[in-house]
Design an enzyme around this catalytic site. Structure first.
Site, PDB file in Angstrom:
ATOM      1  N   SER A   1       3.005  -4.277   4.451  1.00  0.00           N
ATOM      2  CA  SER A   1       2.389  -3.164   5.173  1.00  0.00           C
ATOM      3  C   SER A   1       1.483  -3.654   6.297  1.00  0.00           C
ATOM      4  CB  SER A   1       1.594  -2.288   4.197  1.00  0.00           C
ATOM      5  OG  SER A   1       2.455  -1.581   3.341  1.00  0.00           O
TER       6      SER A   1
ATOM      7  N   ARG B   1       4.297  -1.165  -4.531  1.00  0.00           N
ATOM      8  CA  ARG B   1       3.630  -0.181  -3.678  1.00  0.00           C
ATOM      9  C   ARG B   1       2.975   0.875  -4.539  1.00  0.00           C
ATOM     10  NH1 ARG B   1       6.573   0.148   2.234  1.00  0.00           N
ATOM     11  NH2 ARG B   1       5.757  -1.876   2.822  1.00  0.00           N
TER      12      ARG B   1
ATOM     13  N   ASP C   1      -0.949  -5.715   0.104  1.00  0.00           N
ATOM     14  CA  ASP C   1       0.422  -5.553   0.563  1.00  0.00           C
ATOM     15  C   ASP C   1       0.636  -6.196   1.933  1.00  0.00           C
ATOM     16  OD1 ASP C   1       2.951  -4.731   1.259  1.00  0.00           O
ATOM     17  OD2 ASP C   1       2.650  -2.630   0.729  1.00  0.00           O
TER      18      ASP C   1
ATOM     19  N   TYR D   1      10.393   3.061  -0.585  1.00  0.00           N
ATOM     20  CA  TYR D   1      11.342   2.579   0.419  1.00  0.00           C
ATOM     21  C   TYR D   1      12.494   3.557   0.556  1.00  0.00           C
ATOM     22  CZ  TYR D   1       9.057  -1.990   0.085  1.00  0.00           C
ATOM     23  OH  TYR D   1       8.150  -3.011   0.100  1.00  0.00           O
TER      24      TYR D   1
ATOM     25  N   GLN E   1      -2.534  -1.582  -2.562  1.00  0.00           N
ATOM     26  CA  GLN E   1      -2.386  -1.352  -1.121  1.00  0.00           C
ATOM     27  C   GLN E   1      -3.083  -2.421  -0.291  1.00  0.00           C
ATOM     28  OE1 GLN E   1      -3.765   2.648  -0.456  1.00  0.00           O
ATOM     29  NE2 GLN E   1      -1.751   3.546  -0.795  1.00  0.00           N
TER      30      GLN E   1
END
Length: 374
Positions: free
Chosen positions: A132, A121, A129, A229, A126
């Site tokens: 996500s 992350r 991912d 996280y 991004q």
């Protein structure tokens, strides 16, 4: 460079790892793209659309033959990859902690397993991912499904016959899924509150117009783990949070739980006693039900009624929005591979930061540090 996408074979899996959009993008990079017959049908993508985009559509054996890269939602059985090039890359979700046997099988077969859920992350990753992108849709779907099951109106309605009060929605866990759940519930007109063990999420909650519910009297606990996280909390914090949640949850109509810790069973957030404190007709949607559940008594893909409260949750929430989930997952895969595409060499060369994070196997061995102690 040959890229192949197989039809998903896991029970209930309706997504597909390649779409006509990404077929065209890979072809523009110079790749030869192949898709298994019927791979996209459960995501409302038919073979003709792939062919129109320039992909070969054939049976599994034909499309993986001489493949350099195989794409999947859930990692395919290595037996399906017979005929792929030695050392071929397989980019998919591997669930390596729970399915270590599959990782070992990939190593033994000589393939390079790339776990998309291990994507770091960081800012430049991004767009790659998959957790996500899929969690974003899951947060949305959780609210929509809970609203349908709830059976009452979400927004306040002032009518000649009287006022209908707005539903109270409480979101537990403010990651990607939680933030989307907050936003969706607000758009539907609910009164929304949210909590998280990470104090940094307070401002995010407020920015979406929801009320943050946080433990204020336990100092020195931020709850921020590696990679953004959440991490497990101290016993003192857990006790304080349980008391706060118990007082708040009794007033709620809908609760959405989203808490997960990578590589661990989902933390228990709601007990049977807390469920009993809620009003009859309330609904709890457990987004972590497939990983053991945040809610005592929740069962994947079942409506469970306890103390007049309905508990629900899907084993694989993104599959309920297969066309959109497939489109986002496929773009994640394209963004990942294209970032390291060497057209002249006809190869994908991963760098250390991202490559070492996602690579599980290479050269006949398990090479990922996160699995070293397993």
């Amino acid at each position: 460079m040959r890229i192949a996408a197989l039809r998903e074979r896991a029970p209930g899996e309706t997504r597909v790892a390649l779409t006509p959009e990404t077929v065209r993008k890979f072809a523009a990079l110079g790749a030869d793209v192949a898709v298994e017959t019927g791979a996209g049908e459960t995501a409302a993508i038919f073979d003709a659309a792939y062919e129109e985009a320039g992909a070969q559509v054939a049976d599994a054996a034909a499309i993986v033959r001489d493949a350099d890269i195989v794409l999947g939602i859930q990692a395919p059985d290595p037996a399906l990859l017979s005929g792929a090039k030695a050392g071929a890359m397989v980019a998919a979700v591997f669930d390596p902690f729970a399915r270590r046997d599959r990782v070992d099988a990939y190593a033994a077969a000589g393939y390079q397993a790339l776990a998309m859920e291990f994507m770091p992350r960081i800012t430049r990753a991004q767009s790659m991912d998959v957790l996500s992108s899929q969690s974003n849709l899951s947060g949305y779907k959780a609210v929509i499904a809970a609203a349908d099951t709830y059976g009452r109106a979400f927004p306040m309605m002032m009518t000649a016959a009287g006022t209908v009060q707005a539903a109270r929605v409480f979101v537990m866990g403010v990651g990607v899924a939680g933030l989307q759940a907050i936003a969706t519930a607000k758009r539907l007109g609910a009164q929304v509150s949210a909590t998280d063990v990470r104090s940094a999420t307070k401002e995010q909650i407020k920015s979406l117009g929801a009320k943050p519910i946080f433990v204020e009297d336990v100092a020195g606990i931020e709850g921020e783990g590696s990679g953004g996280y959440a991490t497990e909390m101290s016993e003192e914090y857990q006790q304080a949070q349980a008391k706060l949640v118990s007082e708040h949850i009794a007033k709620q109509d809908i609760v959405i739980t989203t808490a997960l810790i990578p590589g661990r069973a989902a933390p228990r957030l709601i007990t049977d006693a807390q469920i009993a404190s809620m009003k009859p007709g309330s609904v709890i949607f457990d987004l972590a039900v497939a990983q053991g559940g945040n809610v005592e008594g929740s069962q994947a893909d079942e409506l469970v009624v306890k103390h007049g409260v309905t508990l629900m949750g899907y084993a694989n929430t993104p599959t309920t929005l297969a066309p959109d989930a497939s489109a986002l997952f496929a773009r994640n895969l394209y963004n990942f591979l294209s970032a390291f595409w060497d057209k002249d060499a006809g190869a994908v060369t991963l760098d250390e930061e991202i490559g070492d994070a996602v690579r599980l196997t290479q050269g006949g061995k398990v090479v990922n540090e996160r699995l070293a102690a397993q």
